[in-house]
Scaffold this motif. Structure first.
Motif, short mmCIF file in Angstrom:
data_model
loop_
_atom_site.label_atom_id
_atom_site.label_comp_id
_atom_site.label_asym_id
_atom_site.label_seq_id
_atom_site.Cartn_x
_atom_site.Cartn_y
_atom_site.Cartn_z
N THR A 121 -28.63 -17.10 15.30
CA THR A 121 -29.38 -16.89 14.07
C THR A 121 -28.49 -16.13 13.08
OG1 THR A 121 -30.31 -14.80 14.85
CG2 THR A 121 -31.56 -16.80 15.32
N SER A 170 -24.34 -9.39 12.87
CA SER A 170 -24.21 -8.18 13.68
C SER A 170 -23.12 -8.33 14.74
CB SER A 170 -25.55 -7.86 14.35
OG SER A 170 -26.54 -7.58 13.39
N PHE A 171 -23.08 -9.50 15.37
CA PHE A 171 -22.10 -9.72 16.44
C PHE A 171 -20.67 -9.64 15.89
CE2 PHE A 171 -19.30 -12.30 19.02
CZ PHE A 171 -19.60 -11.89 20.31
N PRO A 191 -25.70 -13.58 21.67
CA PRO A 191 -27.06 -13.68 21.13
C PRO A 191 -27.30 -15.05 20.48
CG PRO A 191 -26.00 -11.63 20.48
CD PRO A 191 -24.93 -12.49 21.07
N ASN A 217 -28.14 -12.32 13.87
CA ASN A 217 -27.37 -12.06 15.08
C ASN A 217 -25.89 -12.29 14.84
OD1 ASN A 217 -29.54 -11.34 16.68
ND2 ASN A 217 -29.80 -13.37 17.57
N PHE A 257 -25.60 -5.88 21.76
CA PHE A 257 -25.10 -5.02 20.69
C PHE A 257 -24.81 -3.61 21.20
CE2 PHE A 257 -27.68 -8.16 18.14
CZ PHE A 257 -26.57 -8.92 17.80
N GLN A 280 -29.42 -10.43 26.18
CA GLN A 280 -29.14 -10.48 24.75
C GLN A 280 -29.56 -9.19 24.05
OE1 GLN A 280 -30.14 -13.99 22.57
NE2 GLN A 280 -29.39 -15.38 24.15
N TRP A 281 -30.63 -8.57 24.51
CA TRP A 281 -31.03 -7.28 23.94
C TRP A 281 -29.94 -6.23 24.14
CZ3 TRP A 281 -36.66 -7.18 26.25
CH2 TRP A 281 -37.50 -7.95 25.43
#
Length: 295
Positions: free
Chosen positions: A107, A113-114, A104, A110, A35, A31-32
């Motif tokens: 939340t 951003s995704f 991710p 997340n 992005f 997950q880190w």
């Protein structure tokens, strides 16, 4: 609010146990990287269709649809996400998708951003995947969402009194392609009628595999003329039923493909077997002919 708090607590728990659990560490690390993968690989001039599968089984259900989309609409690129390492680590190099990464945690940060990086034109969520924040964000951004091979049961949270608020997530789905009539009826109770009973796409995948079947001489040497029970993607509770049955029926052979293939789990399986066995990774034609169980 309660849903998001629960997600944050779950994410924190995964991070805390990750130094001690390989699967949790793979999820956190993956997950880190999500992005970074999206920034590097998503091309702004291309149109992306997003497929999300929790794990390997859901991927197999979505695969016929992805491959048909690829054949019939080459103008679209495919973004494939997984939640579980047992899906991502096996299919991260899947050639049928243009970008593959972890999804991710659901939340609000997340999700923003995704979707900002991925910019999908439409989304397909396979079977049980109903992430509240992702689906509501897709609706706000007018991204069509399709639920494929979904199946609903009376005891699911959507149909309980305490799940009334969470069931609103179902209204974010543009169309449901469900497996059976029961699912259609349960959704109708919620006033949801944008539903088609389409069956289980895993059958399409099984037919594809059958048509593309390879010759496996070592498996033929193992089978010989015996009847064979095949247990695929088995878990420990399945094996607790299957292995004693196999031990008690010498007229049949067993092909056992466990879902978890760690060394500890393989040794646990081997300890329960009372008849000759061999692992496929170590099999020879001679050992295959002697074995009654092929792991």
């Amino acid at each position: 609010m309660i849903y998001s708090i629960a997600l944050y607590l779950y994410a924190l728990a995964v991070v805390l146990v990750s130094p001690f659990r390989k699967k949790a560490w793979l999820m956190v690390k993956g997950q880190w990287n999500t992005f970074r993968i999206l920034r590097k690989n998503i091309r702004r001039e291309e149109m992306y269709v997003w497929f999300h599968a929790a794990s390997l089984g859901e991927f197999e259900q979505g695969r016929p649809l992805m491959e048909r989309l690829r054949r019939e609409h080459p103008e679209y690129k495919i973004l494939l996400t997984f939640f579980s390492p047992s899906g991502y680590e096996v299919r991260k190099d899947y050639e049928g998708a243009d970008v593959v990464c972890y999804l991710p945690f659901d939340t609000p940060g997340n999700v923003r951003s995704f979707l900002r990086l991925a910019r999908p034109r439409m989304a397909f969520f396979i079977k049980y995947e109903f992430w509240n924040n992702y689906l509501h964000a897709c609706r706000r951004r007018q991204i069509p969402v399709y639920s494929v091979s979904s199946i609903f049961r009376e005891n699911q949270v959507f149909f309980r009194w305490y799940g009334r608020s969470y069931s609103d997530v179902l209204r974010c789905v543009t169309h449901f392609f469900v497996q059976n009539e029961t699912s259609c009826e349960l959704l109708a109770r919620k006033g949801i009628t944008n539903v088609t009973v389409a069956g289980d796409t895993r059958f399409d995948r099984v037919l594809d595999i059958c048509r593309q079947a390879k010759d496996l001489p070592l498996v033929k040497a193992f089978k010989q003329d015996a009847k064979v029970l095949v247990a695929g993607s088995s878990w420990a509770p399945d094996e607790d039923l299957i292995i004693p049955y196999f031990n008690a029926h010498p007229e049949m052979k067993l092909v056992l493909a466990p879902h978890v293939v760690s060394e500890d789990h393989l040794k646990e399986i081997e300890g329960k077997l009372r008849r000759p066995f061999v692992r496929y990774s170590r099999v020879t034609e001679e050992s295959a002919a002697r074995a009654d169980c092929l792991i």
